[in-house]
Design a protein around this motif. Structure first.
Motif, PDB file in Angstrom:
ATOM      1  N   ALA A 221       0.841  -1.196   0.000  1.00  0.00           N
ATOM      2  CA  ALA A 221       0.000   0.000   0.000  1.00  0.00           C
ATOM      3  C   ALA A 221       0.873   1.243   0.000  1.00  0.00           C
ATOM      4  CB  ALA A 221      -0.911   0.006   1.224  1.00  0.00           C
ATOM      5  N   VAL A 222       0.606   2.150  -0.918  1.00  0.00           N
ATOM      6  CA  VAL A 222       1.261   3.462  -0.956  1.00  0.00           C
ATOM      7  C   VAL A 222       0.144   4.484  -1.028  1.00  0.00           C
ATOM      8  CG1 VAL A 222       2.928   4.953  -2.093  1.00  0.00           C
ATOM      9  CG2 VAL A 222       3.224   2.461  -2.206  1.00  0.00           C
ATOM     10  N   GLY A 223      -0.201   5.043   0.134  1.00  0.00           N
ATOM     11  CA  GLY A 223      -1.330   5.961   0.169  1.00  0.00           C
ATOM     12  C   GLY A 223      -2.599   5.247  -0.273  1.00  0.00           C
ATOM     13  N   VAL A 261      -8.051  -2.630   4.535  1.00  0.00           N
ATOM     14  CA  VAL A 261      -6.640  -2.215   4.500  1.00  0.00           C
ATOM     15  C   VAL A 261      -6.522  -0.710   4.693  1.00  0.00           C
ATOM     16  CG1 VAL A 261      -4.702  -1.897   2.905  1.00  0.00           C
ATOM     17  CG2 VAL A 261      -5.708  -4.165   3.214  1.00  0.00           C
ATOM     18  N   HIS A 262      -7.379   0.056   4.043  1.00  0.00           N
ATOM     19  CA  HIS A 262      -7.330   1.513   4.229  1.00  0.00           C
ATOM     20  C   HIS A 262      -7.689   1.890   5.669  1.00  0.00           C
ATOM     21  CE1 HIS A 262      -6.356   2.373   0.150  1.00  0.00           C
ATOM     22  NE2 HIS A 262      -7.495   1.912  -0.350  1.00  0.00           N
ATOM     23  N   PHE A 268      -3.288   3.334  12.188  1.00  0.00           N
ATOM     24  CA  PHE A 268      -1.900   3.506  12.621  1.00  0.00           C
ATOM     25  C   PHE A 268      -1.271   4.804  12.105  1.00  0.00           C
ATOM     26  CE2 PHE A 268      -1.818  -1.201  13.347  1.00  0.00           C
ATOM     27  CZ  PHE A 268      -1.332  -1.168  14.644  1.00  0.00           C
ATOM     28  N   GLY A 269      -1.968   5.534  11.259  1.00  0.00           N
ATOM     29  CA  GLY A 269      -1.398   6.748  10.689  1.00  0.00           C
ATOM     30  C   GLY A 269      -0.298   6.462   9.685  1.00  0.00           C
ATOM     31  N   LEU A 270      -0.453   5.396   8.898  1.00  0.00           N
ATOM     32  CA  LEU A 270       0.562   4.982   7.943  1.00  0.00           C
ATOM     33  C   LEU A 270       0.220   5.445   6.530  1.00  0.00           C
ATOM     34  CD1 LEU A 270       1.085   1.260   9.068  1.00  0.00           C
ATOM     35  CD2 LEU A 270       2.464   3.250   9.714  1.00  0.00           C
ATOM     36  N   VAL A 271       1.251   5.769   5.760  1.00  0.00           N
ATOM     37  CA  VAL A 271       1.122   6.020   4.329  1.00  0.00           C
ATOM     38  C   VAL A 271       1.486   4.764   3.553  1.00  0.00           C
ATOM     39  CG1 VAL A 271       1.993   7.392   2.386  1.00  0.00           C
ATOM     40  CG2 VAL A 271       1.648   8.472   4.626  1.00  0.00           C
ATOM     41  N   GLN A 316       7.491  13.551  -4.083  1.00  0.00           N
ATOM     42  CA  GLN A 316       7.630  14.741  -4.930  1.00  0.00           C
ATOM     43  C   GLN A 316       6.486  15.719  -4.709  1.00  0.00           C
ATOM     44  OE1 GLN A 316       7.717  13.902  -9.127  1.00  0.00           O
ATOM     45  NE2 GLN A 316       8.131  16.025  -9.704  1.00  0.00           N
ATOM     46  N   HIS A 317       5.267  15.186  -4.556  1.00  0.00           N
ATOM     47  CA  HIS A 317       4.073  16.034  -4.452  1.00  0.00           C
ATOM     48  C   HIS A 317       3.366  15.769  -3.125  1.00  0.00           C
ATOM     49  CE1 HIS A 317       4.684  16.954  -8.677  1.00  0.00           C
ATOM     50  NE2 HIS A 317       4.623  15.678  -8.985  1.00  0.00           N
ATOM     51  N   PRO A 318       3.966  16.154  -2.009  1.00  0.00           N
ATOM     52  CA  PRO A 318       3.372  15.814  -0.708  1.00  0.00           C
ATOM     53  C   PRO A 318       2.026  16.446  -0.448  1.00  0.00           C
ATOM     54  CG  PRO A 318       5.191  17.362  -0.438  1.00  0.00           C
ATOM     55  CD  PRO A 318       5.235  16.897  -1.860  1.00  0.00           C
ATOM     56  N   GLY A 319       1.694  17.515  -1.178  1.00  0.00           N
ATOM     57  CA  GLY A 319       0.404  18.165  -0.962  1.00  0.00           C
ATOM     58  C   GLY A 319      -0.733  17.490  -1.700  1.00  0.00           C
ATOM     59  N   GLU A 320      -0.397  16.570  -2.619  1.00  0.00           N
ATOM     60  CA  GLU A 320      -1.433  15.895  -3.396  1.00  0.00           C
ATOM     61  C   GLU A 320      -1.700  14.525  -2.811  1.00  0.00           C
ATOM     62  OE1 GLU A 320      -0.237  15.750  -7.448  1.00  0.00           O
ATOM     63  OE2 GLU A 320       0.207  17.902  -7.568  1.00  0.00           O
ATOM     64  N   ARG A 321      -2.957  14.180  -2.658  1.00  0.00           N
ATOM     65  CA  ARG A 321      -3.343  12.884  -2.111  1.00  0.00           C
ATOM     66  C   ARG A 321      -4.233  12.149  -3.114  1.00  0.00           C
ATOM     67  NH1 ARG A 321       0.106  14.421   0.423  1.00  0.00           N
ATOM     68  NH2 ARG A 321       0.285  14.745   2.677  1.00  0.00           N
ATOM     69  N   PRO A 322      -3.802  10.963  -3.553  1.00  0.00           N
ATOM     70  CA  PRO A 322      -4.630  10.229  -4.506  1.00  0.00           C
ATOM     71  C   PRO A 322      -5.914   9.767  -3.851  1.00  0.00           C
ATOM     72  CG  PRO A 322      -2.811   8.881  -3.718  1.00  0.00           C
ATOM     73  CD  PRO A 322      -2.588  10.272  -3.180  1.00  0.00           C
TER      74      PRO A 322
END
Length: 322
Positions: A221-223, A261-262, A268-271, A316-322
């Motif tokens: 999982a990545v975000g 999973v999400h 846990f506050g995981l990305v 690279q784009h920490p302000g963008e969330r998929p």
């Protein structure tokens, strides 16, 4: 592309192939990136940081790079070396130095203003405990095998009789060196009740009903993105012992697993998380564990590239969330 000159910091040791892939991808995108190993302090890392009303201000300097702590866009926390005293320092003084480095340098690296962490080191620490993983997985809606954690031999034997066959798993992968200096690993293995001895009292042990599985699944999982890989071909219980015999194929998780999973990551506050599942004869997904900093770079190149790019996107784009 972006004209943002803030750096992405990759916290890891030198020999980390997984981190190398992400660093190379960020370099290709012309994103400023700094590799930092806290274990190099103070031999090759120094710090000079002022904390005032405006937050941390100053620099952490490696042998090749300089980090402005007020201008870090993101942090990829991978596999740093342990905090350690300078060479030649021993005993109580060494322990004191290592603690000051951990809570000084480590504390600063965990408090970079505005940085997006993948994952924050304190969230990694919270999510590494298997009892918490199993409890959180069950609350999140994932299916877990019946599990017992005990140091009572009689209780372990009763559990094996009720749920057998059962598997033993270590609660933590401790670095273990035998009398001859060989580095050993303790893998998941089927537990024979006859082999459970009174020495069980010495530490907690984890026993789990063995899943009658057809395959294993690693779900990375990545975000908001999930990358499922079905793993076939392992002749034994623990597929990590048979990399040369494995076959990999992409697999999509069912909707209930995706949702759970999400929920687990949010709890846990995981990305990032590397989830291990077993697929049973009926196609059900059984949760084993989630490594908040698991490996993924051994997959075939097309799968590895997808995960590399997803991580680079987050950094690279920490302000963008998929």
């Amino acid at each position: 592309m972006t004209d943002d000159d803030r750096a992405a910091v990759v916290v890891t040791r030198l020999d980390d192939v997984t981190a190398d892939l992400v660093i190379a991808e960020l370099n290709e995108r012309s994103v400023p990136v700094v590799r930092l190993d806290p274990g190099d302090f103070p031999t090759a890392v120094t710090l000079d940081v002022y904390l005032g009303a405006q937050g941390p201000d100053g620099r952490i300097v490696t042998s090749t790079r300089s980090i402005d702590v007020s201008r870090v866009r993101s942090v990829y926390w991978r596999r740093p070396s342990p905090y350690a005293a300078p060479p030649g320092v021993t005993g109580g003084e060494a322990r004191w130095c290592a603690d000051q480095i951990r809570y000084g340098l480590g504390g600063l690296l965990g408090a970079l203003p505005g940085a997006h962490y993948v994952n924050h080191p304190w969230r990694n620490r919270d999510a590494e405990h298997k009892p918490a993983q199993l409890a959180t997985a069950a609350r999140s809606g994932l299916r877990i095998p019946p599990t017992l954690i005990t140091n009572d031999r009689d209780r372990a034997c009763r559990f094996a009789a009720e749920h057998g066959p059962v598997v033993y798993k270590p609660l933590w992968n401790t670095d273990y060196v035998d009398a001859e200096g060989r580095h050993l690993n303790i893998w998941a293995a089927e537990a024979d009740p006859a082999g459970i001895t009174a020495q069980l009292y010495m530490a907690p042990h984890l026993f789990q009903k063995r899943v009658d599985k057809t395959s294993d699944v690693r779900l990375t999982a990545v975000g908001g993105k999930l990358f499922g890989v079905r793993i076939d071909g392992a002749p034994g219980l623990d597929w990590r012992l048979h990399y040369d015999r494995l076959a990999y194929a992409p697999i999509d998780p069912p909707p209930d697993v995706t949702k759970a999973v999400h929920a687990y990551l949010d709890a846990f506050g995981l990305v990032f998380g590397a989830f291990d599942f077993g697929l049973d004869q009926e196609g059900r997904w059984w949760f084993y564990e989630c490594n908040p900093n698991g490996q993924w770079a051994w997959f075939p190149a097309p799968i590895t590239k997808q995960i590399t790019c997803a991580l680079a996107d987050r950094l690279q784009h920490p302000g963008e969330r998929p």
